[in-house]
Design an enzyme around this catalytic site. Structure first.
Site, mmCIF file in Angstrom:
data_model
loop_
_atom_site.group_PDB
_atom_site.id
_atom_site.type_symbol
_atom_site.label_atom_id
_atom_site.label_comp_id
_atom_site.label_asym_id
_atom_site.label_seq_id
_atom_site.Cartn_x
_atom_site.Cartn_y
_atom_site.Cartn_z
ATOM 1 N N GLN A 195 35.342 -13.911 0.663
ATOM 2 C CA GLN A 195 35.561 -12.756 1.530
ATOM 3 C C GLN A 195 37.060 -12.639 1.819
ATOM 4 O OE1 GLN A 195 33.333 -10.558 2.458
ATOM 5 N NE2 GLN A 195 31.429 -11.575 1.905
ATOM 6 N N TYR B 171 21.702 -13.730 -3.839
ATOM 7 C CA TYR B 171 23.159 -13.574 -4.020
ATOM 8 C C TYR B 171 23.928 -14.432 -2.999
ATOM 9 C CZ TYR B 171 20.989 -9.016 -5.321
ATOM 10 O OH TYR B 171 20.167 -8.016 -5.778
ATOM 11 N N ASN C 297 28.443 -18.735 1.954
ATOM 12 C CA ASN C 297 29.117 -18.135 3.108
ATOM 13 C C ASN C 297 28.143 -17.878 4.252
ATOM 14 O OD1 ASN C 297 31.470 -16.823 4.386
ATOM 15 N ND2 ASN C 297 30.368 -14.908 4.027
ATOM 16 N N GLU D 61 21.603 -17.865 -6.701
ATOM 17 C CA GLU D 61 22.933 -17.402 -7.113
ATOM 18 C C GLU D 61 23.031 -17.596 -8.622
ATOM 19 O OE1 GLU D 61 26.393 -15.993 -7.830
ATOM 20 O OE2 GLU D 61 25.669 -15.848 -5.759
ATOM 21 N N ASP E 160 22.792 -9.765 0.011
ATOM 22 C CA ASP E 160 24.195 -9.347 0.040
ATOM 23 C C ASP E 160 24.553 -8.935 -1.386
ATOM 24 O OD1 ASP E 160 26.867 -8.920 0.551
ATOM 25 O OD2 ASP E 160 27.379 -11.036 0.813
ATOM 26 N N CYS F 27 28.356 -3.892 0.788
ATOM 27 C CA CYS F 27 29.751 -3.488 0.602
ATOM 28 C C CYS F 27 29.843 -2.046 0.131
ATOM 29 C CB CYS F 27 30.456 -4.425 -0.384
ATOM 30 S SG CYS F 27 29.686 -4.515 -2.006
ATOM 31 N N GLU G 6 32.185 -2.279 4.858
ATOM 32 C CA GLU G 6 31.164 -3.322 4.828
ATOM 33 C C GLU G 6 30.236 -3.048 6.009
ATOM 34 O OE1 GLU G 6 30.515 -7.335 2.801
ATOM 35 O OE2 GLU G 6 32.039 -5.812 2.488
#
EC number: 2.1.1.-
Length: 361
Positions: free
Chosen positions: A185, A213, A218, A234, A294, A319, A353
């Protein structure tokens, strides 16, 4: 919206973004969004510059869209972290004073963290030799950074090939390893606010969380403290390795992480086909109450969107609010928006975002 750095216009630009998000979510009866602002300057923790030769020297340069032959030479970069701005002139002086560092150097990348760590990547149109490595060792020592040298087919690491970030979420500090070249990020201050919002929206649960994802973990680290068990997916091998380290480093032991795409996990949950990477994991043993997504800018594909419909709660970080709205439209007959938020990760641009918590009707 202008992409020009102008702090005097920040509040008006943020208000315009909030208005746009309200407009996109209004058809779904969304509540008033929480708005999380950004520092007005020095908020960007990473930066990448091409180098441009002028006056016999290489300079940091950027280019306007569509004008790759018209360089804008820069000496500082006020949207970048203070550490990047401190390193820029010192690094430039170093390559200008050392031909081993200067020769065929064409790009520089900085990665810094709120914790004060820094890594510099130097990219070359030539092989890297022992003389370069010796010069890079001295550079790393003088600047107190890790240095990565990249040339075609080769990478040389001086120090570490990752930076360390520490983020405070709900009274607990989480430590993250951020590998060179992997996604992180960019706006650390807003990322910390975004994690806090997601932590609160998740709530204390006695059931399980599915995360799609997950990147380097994070969101995984703080959200895992709110769930009984977590299954996270992921596709990037680099991110998976970083996430596994971060889970271990932070003592988070209720997460199973598998290298599957969202599409592959959908097939696994629907029992379309078995996956070797899921050996030892009994999907039927999980009691998933929440799915966290995400996705990339394209949003969730239709099959993944349909997968999320089976969950009581969908926690969605986006996003791209346009594709977020498209996904919500697909889900609105079964889910409603309970809370939503705007996170200003990218000041002075049109990018937004956002986050929503959808609950079953």
């Amino acid at each position: 919206m202008s992409a020009v750095f102008d702090p005097s216009q920040y509040d008006a630009q943020l208000a315009a973004k909030a208005a746009r998000l309200r407009e996109l979510l209004a058809p779904f009866g969304a509540p008033e969004p929480s708005v999380f602002d950004s520092p007005r300057e020095h908020y960007r923790l990473r930066a990448e510059f091409r180098l441009w030769r002028e006056g016999g020297q290489r300079h940091y340069a950027m280019f306007a869209p569509g004008e790759k032959h018209k360089a804008i030479l820069i000496d500082d970069f006020p949207i970048a972290s203070q550490r990047i701005n401190e390193l820029m002139p010192r690094l430039k002086a170093a390559w200008q004073g050392n031909e081993d560092l200067n020769n065929r150097l064409f790009q520089v990348e900085f990665l810094t963290t709120l914790a004060g760590d820094a890594m510099v990547t130097l990219c070359y149109h030539r092989p890297l030799d022992e003389a370069w490595e010796a010069a890079a060792q001295q550079l790393a020592s003088e600047l107190n950074v890790s240095v990565i040298g990249r040339s075609k087919g080769k990478r040389v690491v001086i120090g570490r090939d990752y930076a360390v970030e520490n983020l405070d979420i709900a009274g607990r500090t989480f430590s993250y390893r951020q590998p060179e070249g992997a996604f992180t990020q960019p706006n650390g201050a807003v990322n910390q606010k975004m994690l806090g919002w997601a932590f609160e929206a998740m709530g204390e649960r006695d059931d399980d969380l599915l995360e799609l994802y997950c990147g380097n973990g994070n969101f995984t680290l703080p959200l895992a403290t709110r769930a009984r068990q977590v299954l996270a997916t992921e596709i990037s091998k680099t991110s998976v390795n970083a996430a596994l380290h971060n889970l271990d480093e932070n003592g988070v032991d209720n997460v199973r992480l598998v290298r599957l795409s969202a599409e592959e996990l959908t097939q696994a949950l629907n029992e379309v086909r078995p996956f070797r990477r899921l050996e030892g994991i009994d999907l039927k043993s999980y009691d998933f109450g929440t799915v966290f997504v995400d996705p990339p800018r394209a949003g969730m594909d239709p099959d993944t969107c349909e997968l999320t419909r089976r969950f009581e709660r969908i926690l969605y970080i986006s996003c791209n609010p346009e594709t977020l709205a498209q996904n919500i439209a697909q889900l609105q007959d079964t889910h409603r928006i309970e809370r939503c938020a705007l996170f200003d990760q990218f000041p002075y641009t049109h990018h937004m975002e956002s986050g929503v918590l959808l609950v079953r009707r």
